[in-house]
Design a protein around this motif. Structure first.
Motif, PDB file in Angstrom:
ATOM      1  N   ASP A 356       0.821  -1.214   0.000  1.00  0.00           N
ATOM      2  CA  ASP A 356       0.000   0.000   0.000  1.00  0.00           C
ATOM      3  C   ASP A 356       0.855   1.264   0.000  1.00  0.00           C
ATOM      4  N   ASP A 359       3.614   1.321  -6.114  1.00  0.00           N
ATOM      5  CA  ASP A 359       3.350   0.373  -7.195  1.00  0.00           C
ATOM      6  C   ASP A 359       4.379   0.525  -8.310  1.00  0.00           C
ATOM      7  N   ARG A 385      -2.993   7.245  -8.099  1.00  0.00           N
ATOM      8  CA  ARG A 385      -3.710   7.700  -6.919  1.00  0.00           C
ATOM      9  C   ARG A 385      -2.901   8.732  -6.139  1.00  0.00           C
ATOM     10  N   ARG A 550      -4.081   3.170  -8.604  1.00  0.00           N
ATOM     11  CA  ARG A 550      -5.457   3.068  -8.125  1.00  0.00           C
ATOM     12  C   ARG A 550      -5.641   1.813  -7.274  1.00  0.00           C
ATOM     13  N   GLN A 551      -6.705   1.784  -6.487  1.00  0.00           N
ATOM     14  CA  GLN A 551      -6.976   0.658  -5.606  1.00  0.00           C
ATOM     15  C   GLN A 551      -7.153  -0.620  -6.428  1.00  0.00           C
ATOM     16  N   GLY A 552      -6.473  -1.696  -6.000  1.00  0.00           N
ATOM     17  CA  GLY A 552      -6.605  -2.980  -6.686  1.00  0.00           C
ATOM     18  C   GLY A 552      -5.908  -3.035  -8.026  1.00  0.00           C
TER      19      GLY A 552
END
Length: 728
Positions: A356, A359, A385, A550-552
Motif C-alpha cells: 500500500d 506500485d 492515486r 489506483r486501488q486494486g
C-alpha cells in the motif's frame, strides 16, 4: 581362449552386464553433468563480477602520470596497465592485469615500492581473485565459499566414481570362486587379469561415451531452463553454455582409471590366494555370531536377526547409498524449509509491507530534484492515486544528552542501544546519522496535513522514534521517542554551514516511501524550497518518483503507468523504472527456478544412492541365492524370506529419513531463532507434502530394487544352488 571365455560370459550373463553398463552410464552422465554445470557456474560468476566491477586484478590509486603506466608495464608478470578514466578524478586510478595471478600479492607491493606509492594506495580485486582460489596470505579469514563448493563437488564426483567401482567389484567378487577353479586348472593371474580387462573394456567404453554426451546435453538444457526462469530478473545477464576440453579429459581419465582398477584389483587379490581358498570363497554373507541383540531381532525375532546380519555383511557396499540418501534427503528438506522461511520473511518485510506504499518507482539519475520540470505531467497520468518526488541526503548532527528523550535515557542512553558504537564530537556529545528526505513542496504540505501538523515550508519534520533493541527484535520492532519534543530548532551539520533548522513537528509516522532507514538514525523530512534556501547539496544526484496506483491495480495497470513515465522522460533523462507487481512475479519465478535447480541436484544425489542400491542388490544375487538356499534347508518358507527382504528394504530406506528428521528440526529451530519468526507462521506453511513425496520416492525405488533382487533370488531353484555349493 580367453577371448572366447569372455564372450561366452558376457553372452550368458546379460542381466549382470546390463546392470554394470547401466551403472557406468548413469555415473558418467551425472559426473559429466555436475562437472559441466560447476564449470559453467564458475565462469558465470567470473563474468558477472567483470561486468559489474571490471576485470582488473590490481589497482593503484595515487598521484601518477602516463610515464608511471609505462613503468608498470615493464614488470615481467604484468600483462597490461590501463588508466581508468571513469574513476580518475582527484587521483589517478590505474588498473593492472597480470599474466600469472598466483603472484599478485607479492607483485603489487613490489610495484608500489618501485613507484614510491604507499601500500594503502593499492587495491586487490578480492572477489575476482577468490574465484581463482587466490587469497591474501595475510588474511586470517579468507573467503571459503568457493573452496567449500569445490570440496563438495569433489566428494560428489568421488561417490560417482565409486559407483562404477562397486558395480564391477560386486560382479568380480561373485566370480572369485569361478576364477579359483580356473586357477586350479592352470590359469595364471596374468591370463585372468587379461580376461577381466577385456570384459571391463567391452562393458564400459560405450556407456562412458554415451553417458558423457548425455551429461553435456543435460547441462545445456539446465542452463536454458535457468535463463528461462530468470529472464525477468533485473540486472542479470543471461548464462551462455560453455565447455572445456579439460572437463572431458578429466572425466574420461577418471572413468578409465576406475574401470582399470576395478578389473585389476580382483586379479591381484586372486594372485595372493590359493586355488582352494578362491574355490571356498568365504567372503559371502554370513550370520553375525555376536550375541548382541538388535532392534530388528527384538521386534521380529529370527527373521529380524537374519535381516540385520545381512545388512551388516553388506554395510561396506551400502556405504555410498547411505551417505547419498542422507545427504539428498537432508539437503532437500533443508532447502525447502530455508526457502519457505525466506519467502515468508520477504513477503512480510517487503511485498506485504509496501503493497500500500508504492506500485511504480522511477529513479532519474544525474538529475537534481530542483532541476526536474516534468512533475505535473507525471501526476496527470491516468491510474495514479498518489505520487511523491524526493531526493535523499545525509547529515551528521550533534545530539546533546539533554536532547535525548526520557525513555531513551531510562535505557542508559544512545550508547546502550548501539552497544557503545556511537561517535562523540569534541564537546563529548553523541554524533548521530540524520538521513534527510527532501520532498517536493506539494507532497511535503500533504504530509504535514496527514500527521496533523500546521502546513508550512519553513522547517523540517523529525521522525521522532528509535528502535528499542533491548526489548524487541528486528522482526517485531518496538519504538520509543528519540528526542524531547520541546525543542524548536535542530543543530544542523557543519557542511551545510547553518546552525539551526526550524522544527515544524515531531511525528511517529513516516510518509509512504519505499525507504529503509538506518538503525538509530534521526530521520528528517524537509521541503525542497527550504533545502534550496539553505544552499545545501545532497552529494547524490538521483531523483526518486514514488507512485501509488489506483486501488486494486494489477500488472497491466502498473505497466501502463510505467509506459507513460517512459514517454514523458523519453531520451532526455537516464532513468530506471521498477514495477512492484512484476518484481514480485520475477522474485517468485526466480525462487521457483532456484528450487528446481537445487531440487534437481538433491534428486541427483538421491539417484546416486538409489543406483548404488540397485547395483548392490542385483550384484549380490548369486551370493544371496546361496544364503537363502541355506535358509530353505533349515525350514524357512519363501514367505519368510520375502519378509527378510522387506525388512532390509525398510531399514535401508527408513534410515536416512530417521536421521534427517531431527537434523532438519534442529536446523529449522536455529533458523527460526535467528530470524525471530513466529514458529506458528512457519508451521502453517511447512513444506510437508513435497518432503513426504521425496521420502515416498526414495522408499519406492529402494523397495523396487529389493523387489527385483528378491524375485530373481526366489524364482530360481534354490535346491540346485545348495547342491552346487558343497565346497563352500
Amino acid at each position: 581362449m580367453w577371448k572366447n571365455y569372455s564372450e561366452s560370459y558376457l553372452k550368458h550373463n546379460r542381466r549382470t552386464c546390463i546392470s554394470i553398463m547401466t551403472a557406468v552410464f548413469g555415473a558418467m552422465m551425472f559426473l559429466s553433468l555436475i562437472c559441466t554445470m560447476a564449470f559453467n557456474l564458475w565462469k558465470y560468476e567470473i563474468e558477472r563480477i567483470e561486468l559489474e566491477e571490471g576485470g582488473w586484478q590490481g589497482r593503484i590509486i595515487s598521484e601518477l602520470s602516463e610515464n608511471d603506466i609505462k613503468k608498470i608495464q615493464q614488470f615481467k608478470n604484468v600483462e597490461r596497465a590501463e588508466l581508468n578514466e571513469d574513476l580518475s578524478d582527484e587521483k589517478t586510478v590505474i588498473d593492472i592485469y597480470f599474466k600469472n595471478l598466483r603472484t599478485i600479492y607479492s607483485d603489487m607491493p613490489g610495484i608500489a615500492r618501485y613507484l614510491g606509492v604507499e601500500e594503502e594506495e593499492i587495491q586487490y580485486h578480492v572477489q575476482l581473485l577468490s574465484c581463482y582460489f587466490i587469497t591474501d596470505p595475510q588474511d586470517k579469514e579468507p573467503p571459503l565459499l568457493l573452496p567449500f563448493c569445490a570440496v563438495v563437488l569433489f566428494f560428489i564426483c568421488l561417490s560417482l566414481i565409486l559407483i562404477i567401482r562397486n558395480s564391477f567389484e560386486i560382479s568380480m567378487r561373485a566370480r572369485i570362486r569361478q576364477f579359483g577353479i580356473l586357477s586350479g586348472i592352470g590359469a595364471t593371474p596374468g591370463q585372468i587379469r587379461t580376461c577381466l580387462l577385456q570384459e571391463a573394456a567391452a562393458l564400459s567404453i560405450l556407456p562412458i561415451l554415451l553417458g558423457t554426451a548425455a551429461g553435456i546435453g543435460s547441462s545445456y538444457a539446465v542452463i536454458k531452463a535457468v535463463n528461462h526462469f530468470a529472464e525477468n530478473v533485473a540486472g542479470r545477464h543471461p548464462a551462455v553454455f560453455q565447455y572445456h576440453p579439460v572437463i572431458l579429459t578429466v572425466s574420461l581419465f577418471l572413468a578409465a582409471v576406475t574401470v582399470l582398477l576395478s578389473a585389476w584389483i580382483p586379479a591381484v587379490k586372486l594372485s595372493r590366494m590359493t586355488p582352494m581358498e578362491a574355490v571356498r570363497n568365504e567372503e559371502g554373507l554370513h550370520l553375525n555370531k555376536r550375541k548382541r541383540r538388535t532392534v530388528l531381532s527384538g521386534i521380529f525375532g529370527i527373521k529380524g536377526e537374519l535381516a540385520g546380519n545381512a545388512m551388516k555383511a553388506q554395510n561396506r557396499a551400502y556405504r555410498i547409498s547411505n551417505v547419498s540418501l542422507v545427504l539428498s534427503f537432508l539437503s532437500f528438506a533443508l532447502m525447502l524449509c530455508f526457502f519457505t522461511l525466506s519467502d515468508i520473511s520477504t513477503r512480510y518485510t517487503y511485498f506485504e509491507r509496501y503493497q500500500d506504499t508504492w506500485d511504480v518507482m522511477a529513479e532519474i539519475k544525474n538529475t537534481e530534484l530542483s532541476d526536474f520540470d516534468r512533475t505535473q505531467e507525471i501526476r496527470n497520468l491516468p491510474g495514479i492515486r498518489d505520487s511523491i518526488l524526493y531526493q535523499k541526503a545525509e547529515m551528521r548532527i550533534s545530539l546533546p544528552r539533554e536532547w535525548q528523550s526520557p525513555q531513551m535515557l531510562a535505557l542508559d542512553g544512545l550508547e546502550a542501544l548501539t552497544e557503545n558504537e556511537v561517535e562523540k564530537d569534541k564537546q563529548g556529545n553523541d554524533t548521530v546519522i540524520s538521513p534527510v528526505i527532501i520532498m517536493d513542496d506539494e507532497s511535503f504540505l500533504k504530509y504535514c496535513r496527514e500527521i496533523g501538523a500546521s502546513p508550512g515550508l519553513d522547517g523540517t519534520i523529525i521522525l521522532n522514534r528509535i528502535w528499542d533493541s533491548k526489548n524487541s527484535n528486528f522482526r517485531d520492532r518496538k519504538y520509543i521517542p528519540f528526542v524531547k519534543e520541546n525543542k524548536t530548532a535542530a543543530a544542523a551539520a557543519e557542511e551545510i554551514k547553518m546552525r539551526e533548522i526550524p522544527i515544524l513537528a515531531y511525528t511517529q509516522d513516516e510518509p509512504k516511501l519505499r525507504e529503509e532507514y538506518a538503525d538509530y538514525a534521526l530521520v528528517q523530512f524537509m521541503p525542497l524550497s527550504l533545502w534550496e534556501r539553505m544552499g545545501a547539496h545532497t552529494g547524490e544526484t538521483t531523483t526518486y518518483i514514488r507512485i501509488l496506483g489506483r486501488q486494486g491495480i494489477d500488472l497491466e495497470g502498473c505497466s501502463l503507468i510505467g509506459d507513460g513515465i517512459e514517454k514523458i522522460l523519453d531520451t532526455s533523462y537516464d532513468y530506471e523504472i521498477e514495477n512492484r507487481i512484476r518484481e514480485r512475479i520475477s522474485n517468485e519465478e526466480m525462487l521457483q527456478g532456484v528450487k528446481m535447480i537445487i531440487g534437481g541436484f538433491c534428486i541427483l544425489i538421491a539417484v546416486i544412492g538409489i543406483a548404488n542400491i540397485f547395483s548392490v542388490t542385483l550384484g549380490f544375487v548369486q551370493q544371496r541365492k546361496r544364503e537363502f538356499a541355506q535358509y530353505l534347508s533349515i525350514g524357512m518358507t519363501p514367505k519368510d524370506m520375502r519378509s527378510v527382504f522387506c525388512m532390509e528394504a525398510f531399514v535401508t530406506a527408513g534410515r536416512p529419513i530417521l536421521i534427517t528428521i531431527p537434523l532438519t528440526a534442529a536446523a529449522v529451530a536455529f533458523m527460526l531463532a535467528a530470524s525471530h519468526l513466529n514458529p506458528e507462521v512457519f508451521l502453517r506453511e511447512v513444506p510437508i507434502i513435497p518432503v513426504a513425496a521425496f521420502a515416498a520416492v526414495i522408499i519406492f525405488f529402494v523397495g523396487l530394487a529389493y523387489f527385483i533382487g528378491g524375485r530373481r533370488v526366489l524364482n530360481c531353484d534354490l535346491s540346485e544352488i545348495l547342491k552346487d555349493d558343497t565346497l563352500n
